[in-house]
Scaffold this active site. Structure first.
Site, PDB file in Angstrom:
ATOM      1  N   HIS A  48      15.734 -46.625 -53.747  1.00  0.00           N
ATOM      2  CA  HIS A  48      14.717 -45.949 -54.986  1.00  0.00           C
ATOM      3  C   HIS A  48      15.592 -45.142 -56.091  1.00  0.00           C
ATOM      4  O   HIS A  48      15.743 -44.477 -54.980  1.00  0.00           O
ATOM      5  CB  HIS A  48      13.045 -46.591 -54.969  1.00  0.00           C
ATOM      6  CG  HIS A  48      13.275 -48.395 -54.757  1.00  0.00           C
ATOM      7  ND1 HIS A  48      13.318 -48.673 -55.549  1.00  0.00           N
ATOM      8  CD2 HIS A  48      12.293 -48.781 -53.702  1.00  0.00           C
ATOM      9  CE1 HIS A  48      12.577 -49.733 -55.402  1.00  0.00           C
ATOM     10  NE2 HIS A  48      11.898 -50.253 -54.452  1.00  0.00           N
ATOM     11  N   CYS A 447      26.422 -70.916 -35.219  1.00  0.00           N
ATOM     12  CA  CYS A 447      26.729 -69.924 -34.228  1.00  0.00           C
ATOM     13  C   CYS A 447      26.028 -69.706 -33.359  1.00  0.00           C
ATOM     14  O   CYS A 447      26.524 -69.212 -32.099  1.00  0.00           O
ATOM     15  CB  CYS A 447      27.622 -68.471 -35.048  1.00  0.00           C
ATOM     16  SG  CYS A 447      26.650 -68.009 -36.142  1.00  0.00           S
TER      17      CYS A 447
END
Ligand SMILES: Cc1cc2nc3c(=O)[nH]c(=O)nc-3n(C[C@H](O)[C@H](O)[C@H](O)COP(=O)(O)OP(=O)(O)OC[C@H]3O[C@@H](n4cnc5c(N)ncnc54)[C@H](O)[C@@H]3O)c2cc1C
Length: 482
Positions: A48, A447
């Site tokens: 931020h 995967c």
């Protein structure tokens, strides 16, 4: 001097890393089997800007400093950091413009540099898909994004290189206090750990851990934030982090690009009626809320076939709504780093320094000596997906497994997965968070099975012993025939 840190989230991990620059013995105790998988795992991943926090609060003091320290962290730890910049958007009405000015003035009071109010031309140039309703915005160029769990995972790995002991999969469940000091910590496994200083960085559980030792801390309640993750295609529509104007309930529901090319929408802001720190369920109402809010900011971004996942995180809130970083009067060698709500990820590097310089050195008068030589090496952050063909070819010449792609969505090679396992991944999630395998469009549909086989081979365990994450999450419930 021995310092025990309870909790290996971004706070405990960066504390271990910062303390590893001093002549101290460190033990970091994490109840999960991996680091950074508490609150640190599920948030907006934003570094931020520092303009939103109330001037005078610890949050305000530590946020902008933390934002600036990420530069150094990214360089030293090789954690991903993208300074995307952000816009807090406003309509052309008195009420909105007053709020925007208020944010700007807060930022200035917090010492934040480089923020400015911009108009429609600027917005159209940089965010052409932004709703036409917004004609002004507070632009903060240094707001960024990272991968929060990688901050924790990499920080502990570096601390370990300097001798820190890492305890995983064991929780602090008790201990003995005598003559006003913690004598030892009692772990679930039965192990006892003695230390001169105890630092409680247990995230959502900080109040519970402090209670074990009779240390008073503010009561914590939980505020849930639900998100959805959008496909990489959505990233064509947004480059910056887009915030609505903040309200009583917080920073609002955002549109946030992710480090690996997706887009997050959310979070919601829901006070939980009870203290249920394991409740990270999502709801249809929550998902609808973030879809509506995302489309209000960037119309059309939340296309149904772009939604690939939902998840939720919990904020540890207190009445004061500020970080609680205190050494205890009652138990003299006990420090709590609690109530670390947003912007805790951003502030984490400066929180770690604050604990060392303000709490340990100044308030507790502990003399810490800096290490003369720093033996840490630069971590290897090679990724097939982010490298050019020459670099990949060079890697393949040394190890052909760099040429075997296991995760198609995020182009993760077998060699990267093996490296992650050798560096501490013990589960499918451990591999996922370190390599991004399974984070893409198919969310591991293709995967997971291949990664499970690599985990079993490298860890020399049966396939039936491969876990998704913590105990009790085995992928298969019996013998597997390959
Ligand atoms: C919805 C949401 C959005 C957010 N967005 C942002 C953002 O964009 N930017 C930002 O700066 N901040 C953000 N935050 C805040 C940020 O995520 C947190 O401040 C930060 O992750 C807190 O880290 P932590 O180390 O205190 O907690 P955690 O990550 O929870 O770490 C605490 C650790 O302690 C361990 N533990 C607990 N009890 C014990 C025990 N008895 N023994 C041993 N180990 C124990 C836990 O397993 C856990 O791993 C957000 C938070 C939420 C919930």
């Amino acid at each position: 001097m021995k310092i025990a840190i309870i909790g290996g989230g971004v706070i405990g991990s960066l504390l271990a890393y910062e303390l590893s620059h001093y002549e101290v013995n460190i033990v970091l105790i994490e109840k999960n089997h991996d680091f950074g998988l508490g609150v640190t795992k599920a948030n907006s991943a934003i570094v931020h800007g520092g303009y939103d926090d109330p001037p005078g609060s610890l949050r305000a003091e530590l946020c902008y400093k933390g934002n600036q320290l990420y530069e150094e962290l990214a360089e030293k730890l090789k954690i991903p950091l993208k300074r995307t910049g952000s816009f807090v958007v406003a309509r052309n009405c008195k009420e909105d413009l007053e709020k925007l000015e208020e944010l700007l003035s807060r930022g200035e009071k917090n010492g934040v540099k480089g923020i400015e109010v911009v108009g429609r031309d600027f917005l159209e140039k940089y965010e052409p898909y932004l709703s036409e309703e917004f004609e002004y915005a507070l632009h903060c160029p240094h707001t960024g994004i990272t991968e929060p769990w990688m901050v924790a995972i990499t920080a502990v790995k570096e601390a370990e290189k300097s001798g820190a002991e890492l305890v995983r999969g064991d929780a602090v469940v008790g201990g003995e206090v005598s003559e006003g000091k913690v004598k030892y910590l009692q772990l679930k496994s039965g192990r006892k750990i003695e230390a001169d200083i105890i630092i409680n960085a247990a995230g959502l559980y900080y109040h519970e851990v402090a209670n074990i030792f009779g240390v008073p801390t503010p009561q914590v309640y939980l505020r849930k934030g639900q998100y959805i993750l959008l496909d990489h295609k959505a990233s064509e529509m947004v480059k910056h982090i887009i915030f609505p104007l903040p309200s009583e309930k917080g920073k609002g529901k955002l549109v946030v690009p992710t480090i690996d090319g997706g887009v997050l929408l959310g979070p919601t802001s829901e006070n939980l009626p009870e203290f249920t720190p394991e409740d990270v369920s999502t709801t249809l109402e929550g998902i609808k809320e973030v879809i509506i809010a995302g489309n209000e900011l960037v119309p059309g971004i939340a296309k149904p076939n772009w939604i690939i996942k939902s998840f939720a995180g919990l904020r540890p809130e207190t009445q004061k709504k500020d970080f609680f970083i205190e050494n205890s009067d009652r138990v003299r060698n006990f420090v709590t780093v609690g109530a670390i709500r947003s912007p805790g990820l951003t502030a984490a590097p400066s929180i770690a320094r604050y604990v060392i310089e303000e709490i340990l050195e100044r308030r507790m008068s502990i003399n810490l000596t800096k290490r003369v030589s720093d033996k840490k090496s630069v971590p290897d952050s090679f990724r097939v997906k982010e490298s050019d063909l020459d670099e990949i070819a060079a890697k393949i010449r040394n190890d052909e497994k760099y040429g075997r792609i296991i995760c198609q969505c995020n182009q993760v090679s077998e060699a990267e997965i093996i490296k992650a396992i050798h560096e501490g991944a013990r589960s499918i999630d451990g591999v996922k968070f370190r390599t991004r395998a399974g984070f893409g469009r198919c969310q591991g549909g293709f995967c997971t099975w291949k990664i499970a086989k690599i985990l079993a081979r490298e860890l020399k365990i049966q396939l039936s012993e491969v876990r998704l994450n913590e105990e009790g999450t085995a992928l298969f419930n019996g013998k597997v025939r390959v």
